[in-house]
Design a protein around this motif. Structure first.
Motif, PDB file in Angstrom:
ATOM      1  N   GLU A  12       0.863  -1.176   0.000  1.00  8.78           N
ATOM      2  CA  GLU A  12       0.000   0.000   0.000  1.00  8.78           C
ATOM      3  C   GLU A  12       0.901   1.228   0.000  1.00  8.78           C
ATOM      4  O   GLU A  12       1.763   1.358   0.874  1.00  8.78           O
ATOM      5  N   LEU A  13       0.705   2.095  -0.999  1.00  9.41           N
ATOM      6  CA  LEU A  13       1.565   3.250  -1.184  1.00  9.41           C
ATOM      7  C   LEU A  13       0.812   4.531  -0.842  1.00  9.41           C
ATOM      8  O   LEU A  13      -0.387   4.637  -1.089  1.00  9.41           O
ATOM      9  N   ASP A  14       1.557   5.480  -0.279  1.00 12.80           N
ATOM     10  CA  ASP A  14       0.973   6.780   0.052  1.00 12.80           C
ATOM     11  C   ASP A  14       1.180   7.777  -1.075  1.00 12.80           C
ATOM     12  O   ASP A  14       0.244   8.332  -1.627  1.00 12.80           O
ATOM     13  N   ARG A  15       2.427   7.992  -1.460  1.00 11.14           N
ATOM     14  CA  ARG A  15       2.758   8.993  -2.468  1.00 11.14           C
ATOM     15  C   ARG A  15       4.178   8.758  -2.957  1.00 11.14           C
ATOM     16  O   ARG A  15       4.948   8.021  -2.348  1.00 11.14           O
ATOM     17  N   ALA A  16       4.498   9.395  -4.074  1.00  8.96           N
ATOM     18  CA  ALA A  16       5.862   9.374  -4.592  1.00  8.96           C
ATOM     19  C   ALA A  16       6.656  10.510  -3.960  1.00  8.96           C
ATOM     20  O   ALA A  16       6.187  11.651  -3.895  1.00  8.96           O
ATOM     21  N   ILE A  17       7.847  10.184  -3.499  1.00 12.15           N
ATOM     22  CA  ILE A  17       8.747  11.179  -2.920  1.00 12.15           C
ATOM     23  C   ILE A  17      10.059  11.062  -3.675  1.00 12.15           C
ATOM     24  O   ILE A  17      10.848  10.149  -3.435  1.00 12.15           O
ATOM     25  N   GLY A  18      10.270  11.965  -4.621  1.00 12.43           N
ATOM     26  CA  GLY A  18      11.441  11.873  -5.468  1.00 12.43           C
ATOM     27  C   GLY A  18      11.368  10.625  -6.319  1.00 12.43           C
ATOM     28  O   GLY A  18      10.396  10.390  -7.036  1.00 12.43           O
ATOM     29  N   ASP A  19      12.415   9.766  -6.247  1.00 15.97           N
ATOM     30  CA  ASP A  19      12.430   8.517  -7.004  1.00 15.97           C
ATOM     31  C   ASP A  19      12.048   7.326  -6.127  1.00 15.97           C
ATOM     32  O   ASP A  19      12.406   6.188  -6.436  1.00 15.97           O
ATOM     33  N   LYS A  20      11.316   7.572  -5.050  1.00 18.95           N
ATOM     34  CA  LYS A  20      10.906   6.504  -4.143  1.00 18.95           C
ATOM     35  C   LYS A  20       9.411   6.593  -3.850  1.00 18.95           C
ATOM     36  O   LYS A  20       8.774   7.614  -4.088  1.00 18.95           O
ATOM     37  N   TRP A  21       8.901   5.476  -3.333  1.00 16.90           N
ATOM     38  CA  TRP A  21       7.514   5.414  -2.873  1.00 16.90           C
ATOM     39  C   TRP A  21       7.491   5.406  -1.353  1.00 16.90           C
ATOM     40  O   TRP A  21       8.295   4.700  -0.722  1.00 16.90           O
ATOM     41  N   LEU A  22       6.556   6.168  -0.786  1.00 15.10           N
ATOM     42  CA  LEU A  22       6.323   6.097   0.653  1.00 15.10           C
ATOM     43  C   LEU A  22       5.367   4.941   0.911  1.00 15.10           C
ATOM     44  O   LEU A  22       4.207   4.971   0.492  1.00 15.10           O
ATOM     45  N   VAL A  23       5.860   3.894   1.580  1.00 20.36           N
ATOM     46  CA  VAL A  23       5.104   2.663   1.790  1.00 20.36           C
ATOM     47  C   VAL A  23       4.408   2.731   3.145  1.00 20.36           C
ATOM     48  O   VAL A  23       5.042   3.008   4.168  1.00 20.36           O
ATOM     49  N   THR A  24       3.114   2.457   3.141  1.00 17.78           N
ATOM     50  CA  THR A  24       2.354   2.450   4.385  1.00 17.78           C
ATOM     51  C   THR A  24       2.048   1.047   4.880  1.00 17.78           C
ATOM     52  O   THR A  24       1.731   0.857   6.048  1.00 17.78           O
ATOM     53  N   SER A  25       2.114   0.054   3.986  1.00 21.17           N
ATOM     54  CA  SER A  25       1.812  -1.313   4.388  1.00 21.17           C
ATOM     55  C   SER A  25       2.468  -2.275   3.407  1.00 21.17           C
ATOM     56  O   SER A  25       2.593  -1.978   2.217  1.00 21.17           O
TER      57      SER A  25
END
Length: 439
Positions: free
Chosen positions: A388-401
């Motif tokens: 489960e992803l929150d948003r893109a931060i630069g060249d990475k994904w912020l993972v929530t689950s």
């Protein structure tokens, strides 16, 4: 006799065979060298066939053996770690002037002159237009004369009143003793009341004329049109000699104050509710020192050099879009920002102290669009995780689950592996992003 006949017969046969052998030696000589031992032609042909068969079988055997079996597939991984990340939201919006003044005439008249340069900066109180003042000067003089007349009439009325009051009182007393006729007393009383009413009318006339004088003076003061605010003035919509109408719909010009300048952006009400929920649950920690600081991205993707502040959030949700308006204030000393420009505001939400950032190259999506990643688990075996992803931060994904700190996510060599395969792990280089703010 029979014996000699048989020998003769067999002798003839032997001679025949001997002759055939001599013929073959003469016409088909045996080869010299290693092949000599093969004997006759049929034998030589048979030997050559055996030799070719051996060579073919030898080649097949070599092909069947092939190269040695390969080792474990090699994959590059990134080990995930928790790190503090300042989360921001990018909101679209447009700039608007801090103050706007539409210049309209307050009296009718001809424009005598224009006293400003279009597109220049003006200060509050500067003369912009001059309307012909002659009619209003005449009206002012007339109002002054009327007031003077009314005041003179008031003085006359006030002067006559004491005498009429004294006569009315005297005749009233005499009439009570029958020393004077009652009719004379009544006439004197009526004259007194008329004089008092006339005095009140004169006083009202003075007030009316005084108000008319003030109005004439105000109208005359409206003939020079001054700038109500400081700012940049735009195009003049009227020329010298044109007739201006009081409070006309079309402004003569518009002054806008651009420093500071407003930026009005819209935010989804659903996003606002999620933000409040995260702050309440502790997933995000508010940073009081930077919570109201806002950055601005211009249309050419450049970052505006000055930080703005969040002034307020609107209290009404737009029913057509389901969004609310946020008003930001930015300094604009060089007038880089002009009203109506499209911009993107980077509004800080808070700090996620335990954020997991997964490289985008290690995250894929299935046929339903759901994100997943390949993980090297226990015993170096490959596992598939749904994320489960929150948003893109630069060249990475912020993972929530779906991932935890310490997980090794595969970023290279994905095409070589399947779930359950054992692999040889090689660490992949990754940029240092700890402790930095992310957009």
């Amino acid at each position: 006799m029979e014996t000699r006949d048989a020998q003769a017969v067999f002798g003839v046969g032997n001679q025949t065979r001997i002759s055939q052998a001599r013929f073959r030696r003469n016409h088909f000589p045996l080869p010299s060298g290693p092949l000599r031992h093969f004997g006759t032609v049929p034998k030589r042909l048979a030997g050559i066939g055996l030799l070719l068969t051996a060579l073919v079988l030898s080649g097949c055997k070599t092909k069947a053996e092939g190269p040695p079996a390969p080792g474990l597939p090699e994959v590059a991984t990134v080990t995930l770690e928790q790190e503090p990340v300042t989360l921001t939201t990018e909101l679209p919006g447009r700039t608007s002037a801090y103050l706007v003044a539409e210049i309209r005439p307050q009296v009718n008249g001809l424009i005598q002159s224009r006293q400003f340069q279009e597109g220049s900066n003006v200060k509050a109180g500067d003369l912009l237009y001059q309307i012909d003042p002659a009619p209003y000067q005449a009206a002012l003089a007339q109002a002054k004369a009327a007031l003077t007349t009314a005041e003179a009439e008031l003085v006359t009325a006030e002067a006559n009143l004491p005498a009429l009051r004294s006569r009315a009182e005297r005749l009233k007393t005499l009439a009570a003793t029958r020393a004077a006729a009652q009719q004379d007393a009544d006439d004197a009383g009526a004259a007194l009341r008329q004089a008092e009413a006339n005095l009140a009318a004169r006083k009202a006339s003075v007030e009316i004329n005084r108000a008319a004088l003030d109005s004439a003076r105000i109208n005359l003061s409206y003939t020079p049109i001054h700038a109500p605010i400081s700012g940049r003035i735009g195009i003049s919509n009227i020329t010298v000699g044109a007739l201006a109408a009081a409070y006309q719909l079309t402004p003569l010009a518009v002054i806008q104050q651009l420093d500071p300048i407003y930026v009005d952006v819209v935010q989804s009400n659903a996003e606002l509710l999620r933000l409040r929920s995260r702050l309440k649950s502790g997933q995000l920690k508010p940073d009081s020192s930077f919570q109201r600081k806002v950055k601005l991205s211009l249309e050419d993707k450049s970052i505006y050099p000055y930080d703005g502040t969040l002034q307020f959030r609107d209290v009404t949700v737009d029913p057509t879009t389901g969004s609310i308006t946020l008003r930001l204030v930015f300094p604009n000393p060089n007038n880089v920002l002009l009203p109506g420009m499209f911009v993107r505001a980077l509004v800080q939400e808070g700090i996620n102290q335990q954020a997991l950032l997964a490289p985008q190259q290690g995250v894929a999506r299935d046929t339903k669009g759901l994100p997943y990643a390949w993980i090297v688990g226990k015993d170096d075996k490959v596992e598939q995780r749904t994320l489960e992803l929150d948003r893109a931060i630069g060249d990475k994904w912020l993972v929530t689950s779906g991932l935890e700190a310490g997980d090794r996510i595969i970023v290279e060599g994905l095409q070589k592996v399947r779930p359950g395969d054992r692999v040889r792990v090689v660490p992949a280089p990754q940029p240092e992003t700890k402790g930095k703010s992310h957009v």
